[in-house]
Design an enzyme around this catalytic site. Structure first.
Site, PDB file in Angstrom:
ATOM      1  N   CYS A 167       0.885  -1.381  -0.163  1.00 47.27           N
ATOM      2  CA  CYS A 167       0.266  -0.134   0.115  1.00 47.27           C
ATOM      3  C   CYS A 167       0.862   1.186   0.102  1.00 47.27           C
ATOM      4  CB  CYS A 167      -0.717   0.100   1.870  1.00 47.27           C
ATOM      5  SG  CYS A 167      -0.118   0.493   2.750  1.00 47.27           S
ATOM      6  N   HIS A 217       4.962  -5.228   8.443  1.00 51.11           N
ATOM      7  CA  HIS A 217       5.395  -6.674   9.023  1.00 51.11           C
ATOM      8  C   HIS A 217       5.008  -7.994   7.128  1.00 51.11           C
ATOM      9  CE1 HIS A 217       2.175  -5.981  12.508  1.00 51.11           C
ATOM     10  NE2 HIS A 217       3.622  -6.270  12.664  1.00 51.11           N
ATOM     11  N   GLU A 232       0.045  -0.924  16.105  1.00 50.29           N
ATOM     12  CA  GLU A 232      -0.177   0.672  15.665  1.00 50.29           C
ATOM     13  C   GLU A 232      -1.549   0.766  16.520  1.00 50.29           C
ATOM     14  OE1 GLU A 232      -2.590   0.731  11.901  1.00 50.29           O
ATOM     15  OE2 GLU A 232      -4.053   1.657  13.028  1.00 50.29           O
ATOM     16  N   THR A 242      -6.323   0.138  11.521  1.00 49.93           N
ATOM     17  CA  THR A 242      -6.864   1.000   9.696  1.00 49.93           C
ATOM     18  C   THR A 242      -6.870  -0.388   9.142  1.00 49.93           C
ATOM     19  OG1 THR A 242      -4.898   1.034  10.668  1.00 49.93           O
ATOM     20  CG2 THR A 242      -5.932   3.330  10.158  1.00 49.93           C
ATOM     21  N   CYS A 289      -8.073   2.029   6.890  1.00 48.98           N
ATOM     22  CA  CYS A 289      -7.703   3.190   5.485  1.00 48.98           C
ATOM     23  C   CYS A 289      -7.675   2.647   4.724  1.00 48.98           C
ATOM     24  CB  CYS A 289      -6.276   3.633   6.009  1.00 48.98           C
ATOM     25  SG  CYS A 289      -5.447   1.401   5.021  1.00 48.98           S
ATOM     26  N   SER A 313       0.087 -10.570  10.184  1.00 51.24           N
ATOM     27  CA  SER A 313      -0.505  -9.234   9.157  1.00 51.24           C
ATOM     28  C   SER A 313      -1.856  -8.953   9.566  1.00 51.24           C
ATOM     29  CB  SER A 313       0.279  -8.864   8.227  1.00 51.24           C
ATOM     30  OG  SER A 313      -0.806  -8.122   7.385  1.00 51.24           O
ATOM     31  N   ASN A 367      -4.616  -6.607   8.153  1.00 47.91           N
ATOM     32  CA  ASN A 367      -5.505  -6.690   6.894  1.00 47.91           C
ATOM     33  C   ASN A 367      -5.585  -7.926   6.134  1.00 47.91           C
ATOM     34  OD1 ASN A 367      -3.319  -5.985   4.477  1.00 47.91           O
ATOM     35  ND2 ASN A 367      -1.628  -5.153   5.790  1.00 47.91           N
TER      36      ASN A 367
HETATM   37  S1  SF4 Z   1      -2.660   2.903   7.767  1.00 46.89           S
HETATM   38 FE1  SF4 Z   1      -3.228   1.392   5.303  1.00 46.89          FE
HETATM   39  S2  SF4 Z   1      -1.712   2.550   3.973  1.00 46.89           S
HETATM   40 FE2  SF4 Z   1      -1.144   3.286   6.069  1.00 46.89          FE
HETATM   41  S3  SF4 Z   1       0.697   1.472   6.274  1.00 46.89           S
HETATM   42 FE3  SF4 Z   1      -0.737   1.022   7.347  1.00 46.89          FE
HETATM   43  S4  SF4 Z   1      -2.515  -0.602   4.928  1.00 46.89           S
HETATM   44 FE4  SF4 Z   1      -1.117   0.884   4.485  1.00 46.89          FE
END
Ligand code: SF4
Length: 403
Positions: free
Chosen positions: A54, A84, A176, A239, A277, A306, A308
């Protein structure tokens, strides 16, 4: 206080060839050129519309490389994994970066940092206290915190200024969320809908204070008192969570407030900020699109830590057999695959995963911290397992790069 950099060092062009050599893939370029679908023999590999690195990850890795160029003779530390992905972190380790925590740490801590050393803050950011300690060490801070994460911090800081508790949909031990919660006055981290329901029940008077404190012992700010600290809340999220789940959690908690206080009072007591995000949302939407119709199986590539990537696998496994792997070598044979089963903490071997079907379609996507070279290797491995000689495919891909 030492120097602070947030924008790189104007060395983008210098590091571009290094980044390409390390992370690009001609095979992925070929897939893109062919409409994200390649067929050889009986196998078709379909790639999601949005996948892989990303904008935030690309920026963090780019700035890390620029930092190495800008300070070739200095010690460069990173507070944690930059993103990650094992291959990216290992490469930074090979380039002499020193990790202060996480799997790549070799024991150095903030106490080892001296004036003039360089310290990189990763894409997930860092907790407020850690930044204060680093600033006091008079080091050169290079901040790669993603702008989307910084936006969440702004919401949480505003909640704190207005004396609202932050209720964060996330994983309390994710870097995060640790960084985000450090900016809150009071916080509660809610992992999923079941935990949100627990909170809703408490708001509605069905629960014991000590049970609540025990349940969320690791997920609340020190001294958290659910009787006082759930009176006025601001909702935010890590996010990279599943966006549908974040929305559902926010709606359920708000609805509990409405039942307790009525709509008008709830407007004064509950604030909401959707902070998933754009990149996470795009990757999740792209997997949903791929499921119409679903492939015969789905491979999701990304680090096991990770968030996401895990959610991409969660979406696809509702529609077809899905395997979260962290590298092509996880596909040991058509009989065996190493992968992270849904909800598990450890990798496991799954037998007989290769669909017994002709023709066969396998879908592919990758989390936001997966570089293209890892995706390209996975594509080639899939064709090898299907019994295809990939020499022609590699040659065609390489030819793309020729003038
Ligand atoms: S917040 Fe979204 S754009 Fe930013 S590093 Fe994480 S996944 Fe990527």
């Amino acid at each position: 206080m030492g120097e602070y950099h947030r924008k790189g060092f104007g060395l983008k062009d210098t590091v571009k060839p290094l980044l390409e050599a390390a992370y690009a893939s001609r095979v992925v370029d070929l897939l893109r050129a062919k409409g994200r679908q390649l067929t050889r023999g009986n196998l078709t590999v379909r790639l999601a519309r949005e996948f892989g690195f990303c904008v935030g990850v690309e920026r963090a890795v780019d700035i890390a490389y620029q930092t190495r160029q800008r300070f070739p003779d200095k010690r460069i530390f990173i507070t944690n994994e930059i993103i990650h992905n094992a291959s990216v972190n290992k490469r930074l380790l090979d380039m002499g970066f020193v990790f202060l925590s996480g799997s790549y740490s070799q024991g150095e801590t903030c106490d080892d940092i001296q004036s003039g050393d360089v310290v990189i803050l990763p894409a997930f950011g860092a907790p407020v206290k850690e930044i204060e300690v680093l600033r006091a060490r008079n080091c050169i801070l290079v901040d790669t915190s993603c702008g989307a994460v910084v936006n969440v911090w702004r919401s949480v800081e505003k909640y704190a200024r207005d004396q609202f508790t932050s209720v964060i949909h996330g994983k309390y031990n994710h870097e995060e969320t640790i960084a985000t919660s450090s900016r809150a006055r009071r916080y509660l981290v809610v992992r999923d809908i079941a935990e949100a329901e627990y909170v809703c029940a408490y708001i509605l008077g069905k629960g014991q204070r000590e049970d609540f404190r025990a349940h969320f012992a690791k997920a609340v700010s020190p001294g958290f008192d659910p009787d006082k600290d759930l009176e006025r809340i601001g909702i935010a999220n890590q996010t990279t969570m599943l966006s549908t789940e974040s929305m559902e959690i926010a709606a359920r908690i708000r609805s509990a407030f409405v039942r307790k206080y009525g709509e008008e009072e709830t407007q004064r007591r509950v604030r909401m900020q959707e902070t998933i995000c754009r990149s996470t949302q795009d990757r999740q939407d792209a997997v949903i699109e791929m499921m119409q119709p679903p492939p015969d199986a789905m491979i999701v590539i990304g680090g096991y830590n990770s968030s996401n990537t895990t959610h991409l696998a969660e979406i696809s496994q509702r529609h077809c057999p899905s395997y979260h792997i962290d590298e092509a070598a996880c596909m040991i044979s058509r009989g065996q695959i190493r992968h992270l089963p849904m909800g598990a903490e450890q990798e496991a071997i799954h037998e007989h995963w290769w669909p017994d079907k002709t023709p066969l379609t396998i879908g592919l996507t990758a989390g936001a911290s997966t570089p293209n070279n890892k995706i390209g290797e996975t594509v080639l491995r899939l064709f090898e397992l299907a019994g295809t000689d990939v020499t022609d495919l590699v040659a065609e891909a390489e030819a793309l790069g020729q003038p």
